[in-house]
Motif scaffolding. Structure first.
Motif, PDB file in Angstrom:
ATOM      1  N   LEU A 127      -0.468 -20.743 -13.808  1.00  0.00           N
ATOM      2  CA  LEU A 127      -0.242 -20.873 -15.247  1.00  0.00           C
ATOM      3  C   LEU A 127      -0.548 -19.568 -15.970  1.00  0.00           C
ATOM      4  O   LEU A 127       0.228 -19.121 -16.825  1.00  0.00           O
ATOM      5  N   LEU A 128      -1.659 -18.939 -15.619  1.00  0.00           N
ATOM      6  CA  LEU A 128      -1.998 -17.649 -16.228  1.00  0.00           C
ATOM      7  C   LEU A 128      -0.946 -16.591 -15.898  1.00  0.00           C
ATOM      8  O   LEU A 128      -0.545 -15.813 -16.764  1.00  0.00           O
ATOM      9  N   ALA A 129      -0.479 -16.566 -14.651  1.00  0.00           N
ATOM     10  CA  ALA A 129       0.530 -15.584 -14.248  1.00  0.00           C
ATOM     11  C   ALA A 129       1.827 -15.793 -15.020  1.00  0.00           C
ATOM     12  O   ALA A 129       2.431 -14.824 -15.517  1.00  0.00           O
ATOM     13  N   ALA A 130       2.275 -17.036 -15.147  1.00  0.00           N
ATOM     14  CA  ALA A 130       3.516 -17.321 -15.878  1.00  0.00           C
ATOM     15  C   ALA A 130       3.376 -16.930 -17.345  1.00  0.00           C
ATOM     16  O   ALA A 130       4.308 -16.360 -17.941  1.00  0.00           O
ATOM     17  N   THR A 131       2.221 -17.186 -17.920  1.00  0.00           N
ATOM     18  CA  THR A 131       1.994 -16.828 -19.319  1.00  0.00           C
ATOM     19  C   THR A 131       1.988 -15.318 -19.497  1.00  0.00           C
ATOM     20  O   THR A 131       2.601 -14.791 -20.445  1.00  0.00           O
ATOM     21  N   MET A 132       1.320 -14.598 -18.598  1.00  0.00           N
ATOM     22  CA  MET A 132       1.294 -13.138 -18.703  1.00  0.00           C
ATOM     23  C   MET A 132       2.704 -12.563 -18.504  1.00  0.00           C
ATOM     24  O   MET A 132       3.081 -11.594 -19.165  1.00  0.00           O
ATOM     25  N   ASP A 133       3.507 -13.155 -17.612  1.00  0.00           N
ATOM     26  CA  ASP A 133       4.896 -12.709 -17.424  1.00  0.00           C
ATOM     27  C   ASP A 133       5.695 -12.878 -18.715  1.00  0.00           C
ATOM     28  O   ASP A 133       6.467 -11.992 -19.101  1.00  0.00           O
ATOM     29  N   LYS A 134       5.529 -14.007 -19.394  1.00  0.00           N
ATOM     30  CA  LYS A 134       6.244 -14.248 -20.648  1.00  0.00           C
ATOM     31  C   LYS A 134       5.838 -13.247 -21.721  1.00  0.00           C
ATOM     32  O   LYS A 134       6.680 -12.756 -22.482  1.00  0.00           O
ATOM     33  N   ILE A 135       4.564 -12.928 -21.775  1.00  0.00           N
ATOM     34  CA  ILE A 135       4.091 -11.973 -22.777  1.00  0.00           C
ATOM     35  C   ILE A 135       4.621 -10.579 -22.465  1.00  0.00           C
ATOM     36  O   ILE A 135       5.042  -9.854 -23.375  1.00  0.00           O
ATOM     37  N   LEU A 136       4.640 -10.182 -21.187  1.00  0.00           N
ATOM     38  CA  LEU A 136       5.207  -8.887 -20.816  1.00  0.00           C
ATOM     39  C   LEU A 136       6.687  -8.832 -21.186  1.00  0.00           C
ATOM     40  O   LEU A 136       7.172  -7.826 -21.723  1.00  0.00           O
ATOM     41  N   ASP A 137       7.412  -9.917 -20.918  1.00  0.00           N
ATOM     42  CA  ASP A 137       8.828  -9.969 -21.301  1.00  0.00           C
ATOM     43  C   ASP A 137       8.995  -9.811 -22.809  1.00  0.00           C
ATOM     44  O   ASP A 137       9.886  -9.092 -23.272  1.00  0.00           O
ATOM     45  N   ALA A 138       8.141 -10.462 -23.593  1.00  0.00           N
ATOM     46  CA  ALA A 138       8.226 -10.353 -25.050  1.00  0.00           C
ATOM     47  C   ALA A 138       7.962  -8.918 -25.505  1.00  0.00           C
ATOM     48  O   ALA A 138       8.656  -8.398 -26.388  1.00  0.00           O
TER      49      ALA A 138
END
Length: 173
Positions: A127-138
């Motif tokens: 969950l943390l990894a997916a969230t950090m990926d989304k933030i990097l994409d943003a």
């Protein structure tokens, strides 16, 4: 003590020149990186399984890639807060709680229905990894949108050479 007495004591304390305690400063990039290094040391000292280490390394890599870009999102943004909190609180607490358990027990005994502590931790790390990926994409999308906006400006200013816009011959008289 009534409200009037309380208020009088508060004013008296203020009049006495009580020093105001400064609020703590938000973590800096160096604080975030130091926290990630501490988590890495925890993993090494706690002999964490490779499935945990690999996920933590992925999260740390994404945070490292995101840190310079947080400025594009705004340091006070929810995304910026999430990155800092993940590195300084969420990740260390999850890993620390798992590593404090006896390894054999944590990896074999169900604690949440059929899930072991290891499985629960892996879910949290995913969950943390997916969230950090989304933030990097943003953050990257913010840069990409700036590039698109600049291209639109240049197109409006100079037009496309292929569309009959100015054909600049640089370096020729």
């Amino acid at each position: 003590m009534g409200l009037r007495d309380w208020w009088a004591s508060r004013r008296a304390g203020s009049d006495a020149g009580d020093a105001v305690t400064p609020s703590p400063q938000p973590p800096t990039e160096q604080d975030v990186l130091a926290s990630l290094n501490r988590v890495g040391a925890m993993l090494a000292e706690g002999n964490a399984p490779p499935v945990v280490t690999a996920r933590v390394v992925r999260i740390a890599r994404t945070i490292n890639d995101t840190l310079p870009r947080i400025r594009n999102l705004g340091l006070g943004s929810m995304e910026g807060y999430s990155v800092v909190a993940t590195a300084t609180t969420y990740l260390p607490e999850a890993v620390g709680a798992y590593l404090r358990l006896p390894r054999e027990w944590a990896d074999t005994r169900p604690i949440d229905g059929y899930k072991t502590s290891l499985m629960v931790l892996v879910e949290q790390l995913e969950l943390l990894a997916a969230t950090m990926d989304k933030i990097l994409d943003a953050a990257n999308n913010a840069d990409a949108q700036a590039l698109i906006a600049h291209g639109m400006f240049l197109d409006a200013k100079f037009g496309h050479a292929s569309d009959g816009g100015p054909d600049l011959q640089l370096g020729t008289p």
